[in-house]
Enzyme design. Structure first.
Site, PDB file in Angstrom:
ATOM      1  N   ILE A  59       0.833  -1.223   0.000  1.00 57.74           N
ATOM      2  CA  ILE A  59       0.000   0.000   0.000  1.00 57.74           C
ATOM      3  C   ILE A  59       0.861   1.264   0.000  1.00 57.74           C
ATOM      4  CG2 ILE A  59      -2.127  -0.977   0.980  1.00 57.74           C
ATOM      5  CD1 ILE A  59      -1.249   0.274   3.703  1.00 57.74           C
ATOM      6  N   LEU A  80      -7.644  -3.151   4.733  1.00 59.78           N
ATOM      7  CA  LEU A  80      -7.330  -4.063   5.842  1.00 59.78           C
ATOM      8  C   LEU A  80      -5.834  -4.353   5.937  1.00 59.78           C
ATOM      9  CD1 LEU A  80     -10.288  -5.521   4.493  1.00 59.78           C
ATOM     10  CD2 LEU A  80     -10.134  -6.269   6.860  1.00 59.78           C
ATOM     11  N   SER A  84      -0.658  -6.396  12.473  1.00 56.33           N
ATOM     12  CA  SER A  84      -1.821  -6.548  13.354  1.00 56.33           C
ATOM     13  C   SER A  84      -1.538  -7.147  14.736  1.00 56.33           C
ATOM     14  CB  SER A  84      -2.871  -7.420  12.655  1.00 56.33           C
ATOM     15  OG  SER A  84      -2.412  -8.760  12.567  1.00 56.33           O
ATOM     16  N   THR A 133      -9.731  -0.825  14.876  1.00 53.60           N
ATOM     17  CA  THR A 133      -9.818  -1.748  16.008  1.00 53.60           C
ATOM     18  C   THR A 133     -10.386  -1.057  17.239  1.00 53.60           C
ATOM     19  OG1 THR A 133      -8.446  -2.995  17.555  1.00 53.60           O
ATOM     20  CG2 THR A 133      -7.379  -1.159  16.473  1.00 53.60           C
ATOM     21  N   ASP A 134     -10.952  -1.847  18.148  1.00 53.52           N
ATOM     22  CA  ASP A 134     -11.404  -1.285  19.432  1.00 53.52           C
ATOM     23  C   ASP A 134     -10.216  -0.871  20.296  1.00 53.52           C
ATOM     24  OD1 ASP A 134     -10.483  -3.838  20.134  1.00 53.52           O
ATOM     25  OD2 ASP A 134     -12.371  -4.497  21.040  1.00 53.52           O
ATOM     26  N   GLU A 135      -9.019  -1.368  19.965  1.00 52.33           N
ATOM     27  CA  GLU A 135      -7.860  -1.060  20.815  1.00 52.33           C
ATOM     28  C   GLU A 135      -7.499   0.421  20.796  1.00 52.33           C
ATOM     29  OE1 GLU A 135      -4.565  -3.652  20.961  1.00 52.33           O
ATOM     30  OE2 GLU A 135      -5.764  -5.440  20.641  1.00 52.33           O
ATOM     31  N   TYR A 159       1.068  -0.883  18.490  1.00 53.75           N
ATOM     32  CA  TYR A 159       0.077  -1.278  17.476  1.00 53.75           C
ATOM     33  C   TYR A 159      -1.137  -0.353  17.527  1.00 53.75           C
ATOM     34  CZ  TYR A 159      -4.087  -3.635  15.722  1.00 53.75           C
ATOM     35  OH  TYR A 159      -5.280  -3.904  15.087  1.00 53.75           O
ATOM     36  N   LYS A 163      -2.663   2.377  14.790  1.00 57.77           N
ATOM     37  CA  LYS A 163      -4.015   2.314  14.219  1.00 57.77           C
ATOM     38  C   LYS A 163      -4.765   3.618  14.507  1.00 57.77           C
ATOM     39  CE  LYS A 163      -5.799  -0.693  12.451  1.00 57.77           C
ATOM     40  NZ  LYS A 163      -5.864  -1.075  11.010  1.00 57.77           N
ATOM     41  N   ASN A 258      -9.494 -14.216  29.308  1.00 52.71           N
ATOM     42  CA  ASN A 258      -8.606 -15.072  28.506  1.00 52.71           C
ATOM     43  C   ASN A 258      -8.554 -16.487  29.068  1.00 52.71           C
ATOM     44  OD1 ASN A 258      -7.991 -12.958  26.811  1.00 52.71           O
ATOM     45  ND2 ASN A 258      -6.166 -12.341  27.960  1.00 52.71           N
TER      46      ASN A 258
HETATM   47  P1  NAD Z   1      -3.428 -10.006   9.415  1.00 54.07           P
HETATM   48  O1  NAD Z   1      -2.131  -9.695  10.069  1.00 54.07           O
HETATM   49  O2  NAD Z   1      -3.949 -11.393   9.461  1.00 54.07           O
HETATM   50  O3  NAD Z   1      -3.351  -9.606   7.853  1.00 54.07           O
HETATM   51  C1  NAD Z   1      -2.802  -8.405   7.409  1.00 54.07           C
HETATM   52  C2  NAD Z   1      -2.582  -8.542   5.911  1.00 54.07           C
HETATM   53  O4  NAD Z   1      -2.038  -7.287   5.440  1.00 54.07           O
HETATM   54  C3  NAD Z   1      -1.575  -9.628   5.526  1.00 54.07           C
HETATM   55  O5  NAD Z   1      -2.088 -10.400   4.456  1.00 54.07           O
HETATM   56  C4  NAD Z   1      -0.349  -8.844   5.075  1.00 54.07           C
HETATM   57  O6  NAD Z   1       0.407  -9.521   4.077  1.00 54.07           O
HETATM   58  C5  NAD Z   1      -0.965  -7.573   4.543  1.00 54.07           C
HETATM   59  N1  NAD Z   1      -0.054  -6.419   4.583  1.00 54.07           N
HETATM   60  C6  NAD Z   1       0.736  -6.026   5.602  1.00 54.07           C
HETATM   61  N2  NAD Z   1       1.427  -4.937   5.259  1.00 54.07           N
HETATM   62  C7  NAD Z   1       1.044  -4.609   3.992  1.00 54.07           C
HETATM   63  C8  NAD Z   1       1.395  -3.569   3.097  1.00 54.07           C
HETATM   64  N3  NAD Z   1       2.298  -2.634   3.437  1.00 54.07           N
HETATM   65  N4  NAD Z   1       0.795  -3.521   1.897  1.00 54.07           N
HETATM   66  C9  NAD Z   1      -0.106  -4.476   1.519  1.00 54.07           C
HETATM   67  N5  NAD Z   1      -0.445  -5.505   2.335  1.00 54.07           N
HETATM   68  C10 NAD Z   1       0.111  -5.560   3.565  1.00 54.07           C
HETATM   69  O7  NAD Z   1      -4.468  -8.973  10.005  1.00 54.07           O
HETATM   70  P2  NAD Z   1      -6.016  -9.175  10.327  1.00 54.07           P
HETATM   71  O8  NAD Z   1      -6.132  -9.791  11.664  1.00 54.07           O
HETATM   72  O9  NAD Z   1      -6.657  -9.803   9.181  1.00 54.07           O
HETATM   73  O10 NAD Z   1      -6.470  -7.645  10.458  1.00 54.07           O
HETATM   74  C11 NAD Z   1      -6.886  -6.934   9.317  1.00 54.07           C
HETATM   75  C12 NAD Z   1      -7.219  -5.513   9.729  1.00 54.07           C
HETATM   76  O11 NAD Z   1      -8.228  -5.533  10.744  1.00 54.07           O
HETATM   77  C13 NAD Z   1      -6.038  -4.757  10.328  1.00 54.07           C
HETATM   78  O12 NAD Z   1      -6.131  -3.418   9.934  1.00 54.07           O
HETATM   79  C14 NAD Z   1      -6.256  -4.871  11.818  1.00 54.07           C
HETATM   80  O13 NAD Z   1      -5.693  -3.775  12.495  1.00 54.07           O
HETATM   81  C15 NAD Z   1      -7.760  -4.846  11.898  1.00 54.07           C
HETATM   82  N6  NAD Z   1      -8.327  -5.523  13.065  1.00 54.07           N
HETATM   83  C16 NAD Z   1      -8.052  -6.840  13.306  1.00 54.07           C
HETATM   84  C17 NAD Z   1      -8.679  -7.473  14.397  1.00 54.07           C
HETATM   85  C18 NAD Z   1      -8.432  -8.924  14.726  1.00 54.07           C
HETATM   86  O14 NAD Z   1      -8.967  -9.403  15.737  1.00 54.07           O
HETATM   87  N7  NAD Z   1      -7.683  -9.677  13.933  1.00 54.07           N
HETATM   88  C19 NAD Z   1      -9.547  -6.751  15.217  1.00 54.07           C
HETATM   89  C20 NAD Z   1      -9.744  -5.390  14.954  1.00 54.07           C
HETATM   90  C21 NAD Z   1      -9.161  -4.798  13.851  1.00 54.07           C
HETATM   91  O1  DAU Z   2      -9.169  -6.030  19.984  1.00 54.82           O
HETATM   92  C1  DAU Z   2      -8.861  -6.118  18.622  1.00 54.82           C
HETATM   93  C2  DAU Z   2      -7.456  -6.632  18.417  1.00 54.82           C
HETATM   94  O2  DAU Z   2      -7.491  -8.039  18.685  1.00 54.82           O
HETATM   95  C3  DAU Z   2      -6.927  -6.383  17.012  1.00 54.82           C
HETATM   96  O3  DAU Z   2      -6.866  -4.996  16.778  1.00 54.82           O
HETATM   97  C4  DAU Z   2      -5.550  -7.032  16.815  1.00 54.82           C
HETATM   98  O4  DAU Z   2      -5.134  -6.879  15.483  1.00 54.82           O
HETATM   99  C5  DAU Z   2      -5.691  -8.513  17.137  1.00 54.82           C
HETATM  100  O5  DAU Z   2      -4.428  -9.141  17.043  1.00 54.82           O
HETATM  101  C6  DAU Z   2      -6.259  -8.707  18.532  1.00 54.82           C
HETATM  102  O6  DAU Z   2      -5.321  -8.213  19.493  1.00 54.82           O
HETATM  103  P1  DAU Z   2      -5.049  -8.964  20.866  1.00 54.82           P
HETATM  104  O7  DAU Z   2      -3.755  -8.540  21.408  1.00 54.82           O
HETATM  105  O8  DAU Z   2      -6.233  -8.834  21.778  1.00 54.82           O
HETATM  106  O9  DAU Z   2      -5.007 -10.497  20.338  1.00 54.82           O
HETATM  107  P2  DAU Z   2      -4.147 -11.739  20.856  1.00 54.82           P
HETATM  108  O10 DAU Z   2      -4.783 -12.949  20.267  1.00 54.82           O
HETATM  109  O11 DAU Z   2      -2.693 -11.525  20.640  1.00 54.82           O
HETATM  110  O12 DAU Z   2      -4.424 -11.745  22.424  1.00 54.82           O
HETATM  111  C7  DAU Z   2      -5.722 -11.921  22.960  1.00 54.82           C
HETATM  112  C8  DAU Z   2      -5.609 -11.867  24.460  1.00 54.82           C
HETATM  113  O13 DAU Z   2      -4.920 -13.047  24.911  1.00 54.82           O
HETATM  114  C9  DAU Z   2      -4.804 -10.694  24.978  1.00 54.82           C
HETATM  115  O14 DAU Z   2      -5.393 -10.229  26.185  1.00 54.82           O
HETATM  116  C10 DAU Z   2      -3.413 -11.278  25.235  1.00 54.82           C
HETATM  117  C11 DAU Z   2      -3.706 -12.711  25.597  1.00 54.82           C
HETATM  118  N1  DAU Z   2      -2.714 -13.717  25.185  1.00 54.82           N
HETATM  119  C12 DAU Z   2      -2.273 -13.695  23.895  1.00 54.82           C
HETATM  120  C13 DAU Z   2      -1.375 -14.631  23.448  1.00 54.82           C
HETATM  121  C14 DAU Z   2      -0.849 -14.611  22.030  1.00 54.82           C
HETATM  122  C15 DAU Z   2      -2.311 -14.698  26.078  1.00 54.82           C
HETATM  123  O15 DAU Z   2      -2.747 -14.738  27.250  1.00 54.82           O
HETATM  124  N2  DAU Z   2      -1.420 -15.637  25.632  1.00 54.82           N
HETATM  125  C16 DAU Z   2      -0.912 -15.647  24.362  1.00 54.82           C
HETATM  126  O16 DAU Z   2      -0.097 -16.518  24.031  1.00 54.82           O
END
Ligand code: NAD
Ligand code: DAU
Length: 365
Positions: A59, A80, A84, A133-135, A159, A163, A258
């Site tokens: 991007i 997206l 992340s 994200t809610d974060e 992170y 965002k 968790n």
């Molecule tokens: P992810 O890490 O699984 O995927 C991110 C994708 O973006 C990957 O395919 C990666 O190759 C691509 N990417 C990274 N840098 C890039 C760049 N410079 N140009 C083009 N592509 C690039 O992430 P996800 O969990 O699918 O999250 C997607 C979006 O949703 C993110 O913006 C994240 O902040 C947001 N989000 C995720 C969650 C969650 O729980 N996973 C929750 C809230 C918001």
């Molecule tokens: O809230 C939305 C966010 O959720 C997104 O914006 C992020 O992209 C996504 O990665 C996710 O973030 P978290 O940090 O909440 O996700 P994670 O799965 O890493 O962790 C979930 C919770 O579990 C968090 O409180 C940390 C805890 N954790 C995580 C890992 C990897 C553990 O206790 N043990 C672990 O090994």
């Protein structure tokens, strides 16, 4: 309707591509850099669909993105693409600044140039939908409160700060240059094709490998879990029917500690894939050093998207988690190669609690 989905090879982006491609009236271009988190295997169900195509691009690359926007006559950009994972952002924030902030800035510039050149009718229907994200809202106390769209931003991690910065840029490009944008902020997604560095897939796969199940701190932190396919439906609605300039919170009404998430996974696996010798998966739970700056609780009030766009989640946490566990049991072809790689299962961003001023501020979780 022609969509450009950036980050479409990631966890949520691939669910969005699979969901959109089910509608034959849509054409979907997936633009992804293919970082460690991008995986074309997640697109296998649609890779030969007539309305899907993939472009490897960054991007940050304005020329490449502009060419794709023009060539594919894009009507809606869904952004997206991002770094992340919170733990990785603690370990190395640089790529989060590059992609999440600078990348969003470059995508805004490119999109603005493209949008300005569109004929009036297409200009009116064009949207840039930025997925956040809610974060960005920061830390809620254990005993109450929910994030609404107006909650002030207070990010805690590199992170979430990156965002938050990108959200501000998106709003500024709307207010200043008139770019038609919509935003959404969602809670923790889970489901099929989830990269196994995140809690739920990591715990499922570590359990199957008889490895420790790492729970940060006391496992008391609360997340609000959203099944990824429910999220994909919400994103389509926001992108196609959301009000320009507005943001929408998306959540699953499924707050869990968790520890309770990990214990529920263990109990599901006890039934589906019992351990030898009558042992329980819960015995693998291992309490480890907490994440620095670990937000205590997130909870989304999703009443706006429900009221204005008619969205509500179809899965509750029990049904969604059971589907997720079953998917991982049935799809080793997808996760096996990832787990073999060096970074899989690593725990990043470790730091002793006593070294972390953020923990003092929030109190032990
Ligand atoms: P992810 O890490 O699984 O995927 C991110 C994708 O973006 C990957 O395919 C990666 O190759 C691509 N990417 C990274 N840098 C890039 C760049 N410079 N140009 C083009 N592509 C690039 O992430 P996800 O969990 O699918 O999250 C997607 C979006 O949703 C993110 O913006 C994240 O902040 C947001 N989000 C995720 C969650 C969650 O729980 N996973 C929750 C809230 C918001
Ligand atoms: O809230 C939305 C966010 O959720 C997104 O914006 C992020 O992209 C996504 O990665 C996710 O973030 P978290 O940090 O909440 O996700 P994670 O799965 O890493 O962790 C979930 C919770 O579990 C968090 O409180 C940390 C805890 N954790 C995580 C890992 C990897 C553990 O206790 N043990 C672990 O090994």
């Amino acid at each position: 309707m022609n969509f450009l989905v950036t980050g479409g090879a990631g966890f949520i982006g691939s669910a969005v591509c699979r969901h959109l491609c089910a509608n034959p009236a849509y054409r979907v271009t997936n633009l992804d850099k293919l970082t460690y988190a991008g995986n074309l295997a997640s697109l296998r169900p649609i890779e030969n669909a007539h309305n899907y195509r993939f472009e490897q691009a960054d991007i940050c690359d304005e020329r490449a993105v502009l060419d794709i926007l023009r060539r594919d006559d894009i009507d809606i950009v869904m952004n997206l693409a991002a770094e992340s994972h919170v733990d990785r952002s603690i370990d190395g924030p640089g790529t989060f600044i590059e992609t999440n902030i600078v990348g969003t800035y470059r995508l805004l510039n490119t999109t603005l140039e493209y949008w300005r050149g569109l004929p009036e009718d297409r200009k009116t229907r064009f949207r840039l939908h930025h997925i956040s994200t809610d974060e960005v809202f920061g830390d809620l106390p254990f005993d109450g409160g929910m994030f609404v769209e107006e909650t002030p931003y207070a990010p805690s991690s590199p992170y979430s700060a990156s965002k938050a910065a990108s959200d501000h840029l998106v709003r500024a490009w709307h207010e200043t240059y008139g770019l038609p944008v919509v935003l959404s902020n969602c809670s923790n997604n889970y489901g099929p094709y989830h990269f196994p560095e995140k809690l739920i897939p990591l715990v499922i796969l570590n359990a199957l490998d008889e490895k420790p199940l790492p729970v940060y701190g006391a496992g008391a932190n609360v997340r609000d879990w959203l099944f990824v396919e429910d999220h994909a439906r919400a994103l389509e609605l926001v992108a196609t029917k959301g009000q320009v300039g507005e943001s929408y919170n998306v959540g699953g009404n499924s707050e869990r500690t968790n520890l309770s998430v990990v214990e529920t996974i263990c109990d599901l696996l006890d039934l589906r894939r019992p351990r030898a010798g009558g042992k329980r998966y819960r015995d693998l739970i291992s309490f480890v050093t907490d994440r620095p700056g670990h937000d205590r609780r997130y909870a989304i009030d999703a009443s706006k998207i429900s009221r204005d766009l008619g969205w509500s989640p179809k899965e509750n946490f029990d049904s969604g988690l059971a589907r997720t566990v079953d998917w991982f049991l049935d799809n080793k072809w997808w996760w096996g190669p990832i787990r073999e790689q060096r970074y899989a299962g690593e725990r990043l961003g470790q730091s002793p609690v006593e070294d972390s001023p953020a923990e003092d501020r929030k109190g032990a979780a």
